[in-house]
Design an enzyme around this catalytic site. Structure first.
Site: not given
Ligand code: URA
Ligand code: CA
Length: 433
Positions: A82, A161, A168, A183, A187
């Site tokens: 990632h 999320d 947010r 977050s 994923k």
């Molecule tokens: N990218 C994400 O997937 N989540 C975040 O909180 C910030 C950047």
């Protein structure tokens, strides 16, 4: 349990239990906890932070809020990579076939999304015929057969999320390390990887602008990954200038092909070798990063890496002859040079501005409805530290519109040319385990 009590507990700096965190995530996802209470909670976390245990509980609860991909039908240790994002980041296109070529199973779920250029799937669609509309069974079968396949992201991955990130975004609570780390990791974990290599970018063009913040984020994500039993490590790499030379979809596919031939830009090649080596080690295919690097180098030298790319493209309907014949990729109508106004050394290339210029050309999506032009983009002819003569080209614009005045001005704004010699920036700052 009452949400107001949990908010108060976090506001006063106390550690929440697993039960409390599960209650919040579940209640918010199913609509029982309203936005205003979740906003107050996010702000309390912003100021008071979260312990290692709380971060793990939050991540696990978000993973459990939606689908969890089961990759157990695929043999071997599935390692995912990632990147926290940047400009012209061609690494996935190189890494996926590269590590697959030495036997690491690459079961990639990828997205499209917004940005300066398309996501990995958009880029791959520059190859005529290539598609990711395959069933889960086909996906697993292809990975077992060829060690590599890419499928579109499940719509119901980590809905908690999705909802919290959107909240947010409008409550000034994005910039919280525990919230960002949980977050991103939720994923990755829901996508089914056994092990994860993180490429945390640092500098102008990155989400985290300073090395200190990047290291904090990397440590937080590595802590979560290892805390939920997925072997995780991070590399902190430079994004003060774009990575590689190409920014654009078809242009990056061509750049990835060049890199798999051993003829790519030095920085992209080096970062891919570093990330790739760690992926091979986490997959249990090599005992050390050095041994892994030798395996990857051999695969590039023997042409095996390139063969794996061809196999991968044709297995998903793509015309693999583009690998030997990149002229078959979508091409732009106008090729326009941006000449340097004066001689000197390139002192800075602001990645963000270069990314915006690529987006103005049509390489990326400004909104979900935007249509990407796969052919357009930029080739950087000069990078930080390079000498340039007056009139020599800094950047080549690939455009489908003749008038590129705005893009040219953005490129001049992004580049700084100075008289004194400049050292190229450090590419890899740190590795965190
Ligand atoms: N990218 C994400 O997937 N989540 C975040 O909180 C910030 C950047
Ligand atoms: Ca690039």
């Amino acid at each position: 349990m009452r949400m107001v009590d949990v908010i108060e507990k976090k506001r006063d700096g106390h550690e929440l239990t697993q039960e409390e965190i599960r209650y919040i995530v579940k209640g918010y996802t199913n609509g029982e906890i309203p936005d205003y209470q979740m906003s107050a909670f996010a702000m309390a976390v912003y100021f008071k932070g979260m312990s290692q245990d709380e971060r793990v509980f939050l991540t696990e609860a978000m993973v459990q809020s939606g689908d969890q991909i089961d990759l157990s039908a695929i043999e071997g240790v599935k390692v995912d990579k990632h990147s926290t994002g940047g400009v012209g980041d061609t690494t996935t296109l190189v890494l996926a076939p590269l590590v697959a070529s030495v036997g690491v199973p690459v079961a990639k779920m990828s997205g499209r999304g917004l940005g300066h250029t398309g996501g990995t799937i958009d880029k791959l669609e520059a190859v005529p015929g290539f598609h990711v509309e395959i069933t889960n069974d086909e996906f697993m079968k292809l990975v077992n057969q060829n060690k590599i396949a890419v499928i579109g992201q499940s719509a119901n991955l980590t809905p908690a999320d999705k909802k919290l990130y959107a909240l947010r975004d409008v409550t000034a609570t994005v910039d919280s390390i525990p919230l960002i780390a949980s977050s991103i990791m939720s994923k990755k974990i829901a996508s089914g990887a056994d092990a994860i290599v993180l490429d945390v970018k640092t500098g102008h063009g990155a989400f985290m602008k300073t090395l200190e913040d990047s290291v904090d984020l990397a440590k937080a994500m590595v802590g979560i990954g290892n805390g939920v039993g997925r072997n995780t490590m991070a590399v902190i790499s430079d994004m003060s200038q774009p990575l590689g030379l190409a920014i654009g979809n078809a242009l990056e596919v061509k750049e990835a092909i060049d890199t798999l031939k051993g003829e790519g830009p030095e920085d992209l090649y080096e970062l891919c070798m570093t990330l790739g080596s760690h992926m091979v080690v986490l997959a249990g295919k090599a005992g050390s990063a050095e041994e892994a690097r030798n395996m990857l180098q051999q695969s590039i030298d023997s042409g095996k890496a390139l063969e794996t790319l061809k196999l991968f493209l044709s297995a998903q309907g793509g015309d693999a002859s583009v690998v030997d014949d990149p002229e078959k990729l979508p091409a732009a109508s106008y090729i326009i040079e941006v000449p340097a106004k004066e001689a000197g050394y390139v002192g800075e290339i602001m990645a963000e501005e270069i990314g915006t210029a690529a987006m103005v050309l049509g390489a990326g999506r400004a909104t979900k409805e935007s249509v990407i032009d796969l052919a357009v983009g930029l080739i950087l002819n000069k990078k930080v530290g390079d000498y340039v003569e007056a009139g020599e080209s800094l950047v080549t614009i690939h455009s489908n519109t003749e008038d590129v005045t705005e893009v040219m001005n953005q490129i001049y704004d992004a580049y700084t040319v100075v008289k004194e010699q400049v050292q190229p920036p450090t590419l890899i700052y740190k590795e965190i385990f």
